[in-house]
Design an enzyme around this catalytic site. Structure first.
Site, mmCIF file in Angstrom:
data_model
loop_
_atom_site.group_PDB
_atom_site.id
_atom_site.type_symbol
_atom_site.label_atom_id
_atom_site.label_comp_id
_atom_site.label_asym_id
_atom_site.label_seq_id
_atom_site.Cartn_x
_atom_site.Cartn_y
_atom_site.Cartn_z
ATOM 1 N N CYS A 1 0.825 -1.210 0.000
ATOM 2 C CA CYS A 1 0.000 0.000 0.000
ATOM 3 C C CYS A 1 0.852 1.251 0.000
ATOM 4 O O CYS A 1 0.587 2.202 -0.744
ATOM 5 C CB CYS A 1 -0.962 -0.011 1.186
ATOM 6 S SG CYS A 1 -0.149 -0.245 2.795
ATOM 7 N N HIS B 1 -2.280 5.512 6.515
ATOM 8 C CA HIS B 1 -0.899 5.975 6.613
ATOM 9 C C HIS B 1 -0.840 7.414 6.087
ATOM 10 O O HIS B 1 -1.724 7.857 5.341
ATOM 11 C CB HIS B 1 0.031 5.145 5.732
ATOM 12 C CG HIS B 1 -0.002 3.671 5.991
ATOM 13 N ND1 HIS B 1 0.330 3.107 7.191
ATOM 14 C CD2 HIS B 1 -0.307 2.638 5.166
ATOM 15 C CE1 HIS B 1 0.228 1.791 7.109
ATOM 16 N NE2 HIS B 1 -0.159 1.480 5.892
#
Length: 337
Positions: free
Chosen positions: A141, A220
């Site tokens: 990711c 994130h």
């Protein structure tokens, strides 16, 4: 219509299954589970044929009232490609122990090492490199997020070097026994693995990354600093992000002032599971000064790699030779901005 299977119907696997199901050139033949949990139950309720990767547990599925179609090995015999979404390290073992022996093409996730798979994938960066391959891995990711925004800058102005600080979520939302609770945990390995992983996609890029874990489960965040080869303006960068296929500009001035607000935005878009497939970049953070670009972006770790898996299927099966056509097809089917 190509036959696709998902080995590991978990956080990524279930999202990839739904993404494949909305395409018109591929279909889900079945998904696998190891344990009779709620994900196995909902897979069957959604109409997916369920195959078990641990045949000795069949009685447990029966006791739970979850219908099983067959074993994982029986599923693999029906497929053109399997998307392996098993935990990190297991996919590479499956490659040598199962897929290579039966001649089955496979796509792996970022938890596998590049060297173990032999090729890595990001749709906008190296689609053509993966055409007709037997195996590839969709990078993690975080690596996907970096590739999505660095590639248009690389093409626009050239890159001397990249320095990125990865502020990583401590755990996924459904995890209750993982991640920092009341602290920030530095990754003292410098560079972190994210920079070298980007280099498996954009081969000659100079990138160093650092990382830390924080007590959040939502997303994130990346703080990115790019030394440019050629002079460009802030507006040039904003235009490049505007034209990138899976990047969206967001504005703090409109109330999108946190990762929590981004997740609310995804819900307002009526996204399944609140997915944010795109990489959001805060428009106010984009700034070019003295030949260096600065920006901040967020990464939804549960979903940003999902459209890449769909494009990887097309690349391996050579369903579409042009990366832009594949991306546009995937984006339209999935409602990606």
């Amino acid at each position: 219509m190509k036959n696709i299977g998902i080995n590991g119907y978990g956080t990524i696997g279930k999202r990839v299954a739904d993404a494949v199901s909305c395409q018109d050139d591929m279909k889900i033949v079945g998904v696998t589970k190891r344990s009779p949990d709620f994900e196995a139950m909902t897979a069957v309720e959604k109409g997916y044929d369920l195959y078990i990767s641990a045949p000795e547990r069949e009685s447990q599925f029966e006791e739970a009232g979850i219908k099983v179609t067959g074993t994982a090995d029986e599923l693999f015999e029906k497929l053109d490609v399997v998307v392996d979404c098993t935990p990190g390290g297991i996919g590479a073992k499956n490659k040598t122990d199962i897929y290579e022996k039966i001649g089955l093409k496979a796509i792996f996730e970022g938890g596998e090492d590049h060297d173990a798979i032999g090729c890595s994938f990001n749709a906008e960066s190296n689609y053509e490199e993966n055409l007709g391959k037997d195996y590839t891995r969709v990078v993690s990711c975080n690596t996907t997020g970096l590739c999505r925004t660095l590639k248009p800058i690389y093409d626009l102005a050239g890159i001397k070097k990249v320095r990125a600080v990865m502020v990583r979520r401590g755990a996924d939302p459904g995890e209750v026994k993982k991640g920092p609770i009341n602290g920030i945990v530095p990754s003292t390995e410098v560079p972190s693995h994210h920079g070298p992983d980007v280099q498996t996609i954009i081969k000659d890029i100079n990138v160093i990354s650092m990382a830390e874990l924080v007590p959040t489960t939502l997303m994130h965040m990346h703080n990115v600093m790019v030394e440019l080869e050629n002079n460009i303006s802030t507006d040039d960068v904003l235009d490049a992000f505007e034209n990138a296929y899976r990047v969206i500009k967001i504005k703090k001035s409109l109330g999108i002032d946190s990762t929590a607000a981004i997740m609310e935005y995804a819900k307002e878009l009526d996204r399944s599971r609140g997915n944010m497939y795109e990489i959001p970049v805060w428009e106010e953070s984009v700034n070019v000064q003295d030949g260096e670009l600065y920006y901040m972006q967020a990464v939804h770790q549960e979903s940003d790699v999902v459209p890449e898996n769909v494009d990887a299927i097309r690349a391996l099966l050579e369903l579409e030779e042009d990366y832009e056509k594949s991306i546009l097809k995937t984006n339209k089917a999935m409602g990606i901005i």
